[in-house]
Design an enzyme around this catalytic site. Structure first.
Site, PDB file in Angstrom:
ATOM      1  N   SER A 259      -2.672  -1.140   1.299  1.00 57.47           N
ATOM      2  CA  SER A 259      -1.486  -1.089   0.568  1.00 57.47           C
ATOM      3  C   SER A 259      -0.655  -2.297   1.113  1.00 57.47           C
ATOM      4  CB  SER A 259      -1.004  -0.003   1.131  1.00 57.47           C
ATOM      5  OG  SER A 259       0.476   0.186   0.827  1.00 57.47           O
ATOM      6  N   GLY A 260       0.400  -2.749   0.205  1.00 54.42           N
ATOM      7  CA  GLY A 260       1.375  -3.723   0.570  1.00 54.42           C
ATOM      8  C   GLY A 260       2.399  -3.067   1.349  1.00 54.42           C
ATOM      9  N   ASP A 261       2.280  -1.757   1.383  1.00 56.02           N
ATOM     10  CA  ASP A 261       3.429  -0.987   2.237  1.00 56.02           C
ATOM     11  C   ASP A 261       2.804  -0.101   3.117  1.00 56.02           C
ATOM     12  OD1 ASP A 261       5.778   0.053   3.177  1.00 56.02           O
ATOM     13  OD2 ASP A 261       6.924  -0.701   1.315  1.00 56.02           O
ATOM     14  N   ASP A 262       3.100   1.086   3.488  1.00 54.00           N
ATOM     15  CA  ASP A 262       2.532   2.009   4.438  1.00 54.00           C
ATOM     16  C   ASP A 262       1.432   2.751   3.550  1.00 54.00           C
ATOM     17  OD1 ASP A 262       4.615   1.794   6.213  1.00 54.00           O
ATOM     18  OD2 ASP A 262       5.947   2.891   4.949  1.00 54.00           O
TER      19      ASP A 262
END
Ligand SMILES: *[C@@H]1O[C@H](CO)[C@@H](O)[C@H](O)[C@H]1NC(C)=O
Ligand SMILES: *[C@@H]1O[C@H](CO)[C@@H](O)[C@H](O)[C@H]1NC(C)=O
Ligand SMILES: *[C@@H]1O[C@H](CO)[C@@H](O)[C@H](O)[C@H]1NC(C)=O
Ligand SMILES: *[C@@H]1O[C@H](CO)[C@@H](O)[C@H](O)[C@H]1NC(C)=O
Ligand SMILES: *[C@@H]1O[C@H](CO)[C@@H](O)[C@H](O)[C@H]1NC(C)=O
Length: 326
Positions: A259-262
Site C-alpha cells: 500500500s501507499g498508505d496503511d
C-alpha cells in the site's frame, strides 16, 4: 490501557491515545489463544445460493471497452427479488469488465472467475455522488459529497464478494493525478464500501490500483475479510488496504497488502462528527497479515477514530517494509 502478559507473546507495541480497552498482540508464528470468541462466524453462503445468473445474461461484454455499469446494476436488481427465496449469485466470467459504480443487494454473492477482471471506469460520471459519512461530516478529499465506491452496498444483510482470486482493478492513476494536483471536486471513490450492513464477507480476490481506500466496511457487524491480495504502488495517495470503520465483530485474515498508505487502518469517524455519532470499532481481530507500506503503518489506529476503538487483537503479522507497526 490493559496489557495481557503472556509468555507466548513475542512483542507488544505500545499504543497511545486509544479509547477504551485495547489489547494489541503482536505475535509471530504463534497459535491463537484458547478463546474461541473470534471464531463464531463462518459463511459458506457463496456456494449455496438458490438462484444465479451471469453478467453476460444482462448484456454485459467483457472486452475491456464496453461500459457494463447498466448490465451489472440490471443483473443485481433482477437478482434482488430472490433475497427471501434462498438468495442469489452473480457470476462474472473470464474477461475484462469495464464498469462504473454499482450497488449490491442482500442475500447475495458477487463471484468473479479467476480470469475475470473488473475494471473501474475512468469516467467520473459513472460514480454517483453520495452524502458524506455521518460520522465524518465531510468528504476526506473535499467538502461535501463524495463519489460512490466502485462496488457499493448499504443496509444489507448477508452479502459476499468473492471469487477464485479474480481481480478488481480500480484504474486509480487518473484519480491519484487529480488528487495530487488538487483538482478533485469531490472525495475519491473507494474500491469496495459496505455501509450499515450485517454478515459481510469479502474474500479470495486481488484488488489493485484503488483510487483511494480499498476495502471500507462502515457501520457494519459480523465482517470477514479474508484471502485478499491488495496491491497499490507504494507512492499512491491514501490507498489504504482495509479500513474497518465503526464496525463490530470483524475478522481480517490471510491478506497480503502492498500500500501507499496503511495496510490496515482502524477508524471510527472524525472529530465532532465521530464523537456525536458515537460508534466505536470493536471486537476486531487481524491475523496472518503480510504488509508492505514503506511510508505508513502496518496497522494504524486512526487517524479518524473519534468514536473510539475497543478490543483489537493482532497476531501473526509480517511487516516486510513499513514505517511503523502501528
Ligand atoms: C446506489 O445507491 C445510492 C444510494 O444508496 C444511490 O445514490 C446511487 O445512485 C446508487 N447507484 C446506482 C449505480 O444506482
Ligand atoms: C461518462 O459517463 C456518462 C454517464 O454514463 C456519459 O453520459 C458520458 O458520455 C461518459 N463520457 C465519456 C467520455 O464516455
Ligand atoms: C439505512 O440504515 C440507516 C441506519 O440504520 C438508517 O438510518 C437509514 O434510514 C437506512 N436507509 C435505508 C435506505 O433503508
Ligand atoms: C492471487 O493473485 C495474486 C496476483 O496475481 C497472487 O499474487 C496471489 O498469490 C494469488 N493468490 C492465491 C491464493 O492464489
Ligand atoms: C478461498 O480460497 C481458499 C483456498 O483456495 C478456499 O479453501 C476457500 O474455500 C475459499 N473461501 C471462500 C470464502 O471462497
Amino acid at each position: 490501557m490493559e496489557l495481557w502478559t503472556s509468555a507466548r507473546r513475542s512483542k507488544v507495541i505500545d499504543v497511545r491515545g486509544v479509547l477504551g480497552v485495547l489489547v494489541l498482540f503482536y505475535t509471530i508464528g504463534v497459535e491463537s489463544r484458547k478463546s474461541v470468541k473470534w471464531d463464531y462466524f463462518e459463511y459458506g453462503a457463496s456456494s449455496c445460493r438458490a438462484h444465479s445468473a451471469s453478467v453476460s445474461d444482462f448484456g454485459g461484454v467483457g472486452d475491456g471497452t464496453t461500459v457494463n455499469t447498466k448490465a451489472f446494476q440490471a443483473a443485481i436488481d433482477h437478482l434482488s427479488q430472490f433475497s427471501s427465496e434462498g438468495g442469489s449469485l452473480l457470476y462474472v466470467p473470464p474477461g475484462r469488465w469495464l464498469t462504473g459504480s454499482f450497488n449490491l443487494t442482500s442475500y447475495f454473492t458477487l463471484y468473479l472467475d479467476k480470469d475475470a477482471v473488473l475494471l473501474g471506469s475512468e469516467n467520473e460520471s459513472e460514480y454517483p455522488l453520495i452524502e458524506p459519512l455521518p460520522s465524518y461530516g465531510r468528504g476526506r478529499d473535499a467538502d461535501g459529497a463524495r463519489y460512490s465506491s466502485l462496488i457499493f452496498g448499504k443496509n444489507l444483510t448477508d452479502v459476499v464478494i468473492t471469487g477464485a482470486n479474480g481481480t478488481i482493478d480500480g484504474q486509480g492513476e487518473l484519480w491519484w493525478t487529480k488528487f495530487r494536483a488538487g483538482k478533485l471536486d469531490y472525495t475519491r471513490p473507494y474500491l469496495i464500501e459496505i455501509m450499515f450492513s450485517t454478515d459481510v464477507q469479502i474474500s479470495n480476490l486481488t484488488l489493485i490500483n484503488s483510487p483511494s481506500w480499498n476495502v471500507h466496511p462502515v457501520y457494519c457487524s459480523n465482517v470477514v475479510v479474508q484471502g485478499l491480495t491488495i496491491l497499490a504502488p507504494v507512492k499512491s495517495p491514501n490507498t489504504d488496504g482495509i479500513n474497518p470503520d465503526s464496525c463490530t465483530n470483524t475478522r481480517i485474515q490471510d491478506c497480503y497488502i502492498v500500500s501507499g498508505d496503511d495496510c490496515v487502518a482502524v477508524k471510527s469517524g472524525w472529530d465532532e462528527y465521530g464523537i456525536s455519532f458515537g460508534m466505536p470499532t470493536k471486537q476486531l481481530v487481524i491475523r496472518r497479515l503480510t504488509c508492505i507500506s514503506p511510508t505508513s503503518a502496518v496497522i494504524a489506529l486512526g487517524s479518524e477514530m473519534s468514536g473510539g476503538i475497543e478490543d483489537v487483537r493482532a497476531e501473526d503479522i509480517t511487516a516486510i517494509d513499513s514505517e511503523s507497526g502501528c
